[in-house]
Design an enzyme around this catalytic site. Structure first.
Site, short mmCIF file in Angstrom:
data_model
loop_
_atom_site.label_atom_id
_atom_site.label_comp_id
_atom_site.label_asym_id
_atom_site.label_seq_id
_atom_site.Cartn_x
_atom_site.Cartn_y
_atom_site.Cartn_z
CE LYS A 135 58.63 62.87 34.33
NZ LYS A 135 57.62 61.36 33.61
NE ARG A 138 63.14 58.20 31.74
CZ ARG A 138 62.35 59.81 31.33
NH1 ARG A 138 62.56 61.01 31.94
NH2 ARG A 138 61.21 59.35 30.45
NE ARG A 174 52.39 62.73 26.84
CZ ARG A 174 52.92 62.42 27.16
NH1 ARG A 174 53.21 62.84 28.64
NH2 ARG A 174 53.93 61.47 26.93
NE ARG A 219 56.41 62.25 23.97
CZ ARG A 219 56.43 62.66 25.54
NH1 ARG A 219 56.04 64.03 26.13
NH2 ARG A 219 56.88 61.25 26.29
NE ARG A 236 57.17 56.52 26.80
CZ ARG A 236 56.36 57.69 27.05
NH1 ARG A 236 54.66 57.14 26.05
NH2 ARG A 236 55.94 58.66 27.52
P1 ADP Z 1 57.32 60.54 29.62
O1 ADP Z 1 58.12 60.95 30.84
O2 ADP Z 1 56.66 60.84 29.16
O3 ADP Z 1 58.74 59.25 29.55
P2 ADP Z 1 59.31 62.34 28.72
O4 ADP Z 1 59.18 63.34 27.19
O5 ADP Z 1 60.71 63.26 29.39
O6 ADP Z 1 58.32 61.53 28.73
O7 ADP Z 1 60.53 61.42 27.43
C1 ADP Z 1 60.25 61.27 26.45
C2 ADP Z 1 61.79 60.41 25.91
O8 ADP Z 1 62.79 61.21 26.43
C3 ADP Z 1 62.10 59.16 27.36
O9 ADP Z 1 61.31 57.81 26.73
C4 ADP Z 1 63.74 59.04 26.97
O10 ADP Z 1 63.50 57.77 25.71
C5 ADP Z 1 64.02 60.35 26.67
N1 ADP Z 1 64.72 60.68 27.66
C6 ADP Z 1 63.99 62.19 28.44
N2 ADP Z 1 64.83 62.31 29.52
C7 ADP Z 1 65.80 61.14 29.75
C8 ADP Z 1 66.72 60.85 30.86
N3 ADP Z 1 67.24 62.13 31.67
N4 ADP Z 1 67.42 60.19 29.98
C9 ADP Z 1 67.50 59.05 29.16
N5 ADP Z 1 66.86 59.66 28.66
C10 ADP Z 1 65.47 60.50 28.16
#
Ligand code: ADP
Ligand code: ZN
Length: 218
Positions: A13, A88, A127, A160, A171
């Site tokens: 993404k 999400r 990553r 990360r 996740r």
């Molecule tokens: P990835 O898609 O690789 O898991 P992100 O950077 O999008 O990584 O998200 C990392 C973390 O940030 C998620 O595991 C969650 O804890 C939090 N997070 C990000 N976006 C959201 C969202 N829209 N709703 C709830 N938590 C979020």
């Protein structure tokens, strides 16, 4: 153009949206990046989010919806935006619909990046992210020229906190339970387009452009 990029963690993404910023000249809204910024700054929100993110769970809809709302109302988003990592949950999708209606914005397309679980784990464990500019690299598929150093800004690369195998598995479970229902949600609205994202960046860009051409009358 208002787009959502959907997909499991590690599906690409962030990579696709970084590409589209340049191609479409509209900003991306990454709730993950926004949260990591809060964590880095040790803000009250960052302090709360840090532990939740480290376990791989989702930050509450209440917090995220508020973050999103503030961002989307800014003038930089008035000509369109790319949503990366939001919505999400169904609740977030419903909130987005409400906010966009208020602002008279139309959602054009939802791009669903499809990648096998095996590849996701391989991608995430390898990553590396630039501490300074946030650029992503990958030890096996897109290594930096110099070890641990960002090609773009020479910042230091780090892993990360949530890119360890235990958190990754969590996740993925959270994704399947809370986020996957969005595929059906946007499918029913006729907005969903699948993009097989197992190959490289240029393949993804090519497939994206094809989707754009096929939907140019939307
Ligand atoms: P990835 O898609 O690789 O898991 P992100 O950077 O999008 O990584 O998200 C990392 C973390 O940030 C998620 O595991 C969650 O804890 C939090 N997070 C990000 N976006 C959201 C969202 N829209 N709703 C709830 N938590 C979020
Ligand atoms: Zn950098």
């Amino acid at each position: 153009m208002n787009l959502i990029i959907l997909g499991a963690p590690g599906a690409g993404k962030g990579t696709l949206s970084d590409l589209l910023i340049k191609e479409l000249k509209i900003p991306k809204i990454s709730t993950g990046d926004m949260l990591r910024k809060e964590v880095k700054e040790n803000s009250p929100l960052g302090i709360r989010a840090k532990e939740i993110m480290a376990t791989g769970a989702l930050v509450s809809d209440e917090i995220i919806n508020e973050l999103l709302k503030n961002k989307i109302k800014q003038s930089e988003c008035k000509n369109g935006f790319i949503l990366d990592g939001f919505p999400r949950t169904i609740n977030q999708a419903e909130e987005l619909e409400k906010i966009m209606k208020e602002l008279s914005f139309k959602l054009d397309l939802v791009i669903n990046l499809v990648v096998s679980e095996e590849l996701i784990i391989k991608r995430l464990t390898n990553r590396r992210v630039c501490r300074k500019c946030g650029a992503n690299f990958n030890l096996f598929s897109a290594p930096s020229k110099e070890k641990d150093t960002c090609d773009l800004c020479a910042g230091v690369l780090y892993q990360r906190a949530d890119d360890n195998e235990t958190t990754i598995r969590n996740r993925l479970q959270v994704y399947m339970k809370d986020t996957q229902p969005l595929i059906n949600y946007y499918g029913k609205k006729g907005l969903l387009r699948d993009l097989a994202a197992e190959k490289g960046i240029s393949d993804m860009a090519e497939k994206f452009n094809k989707i754009m051409i096929e939907n140019k009358n939307m």
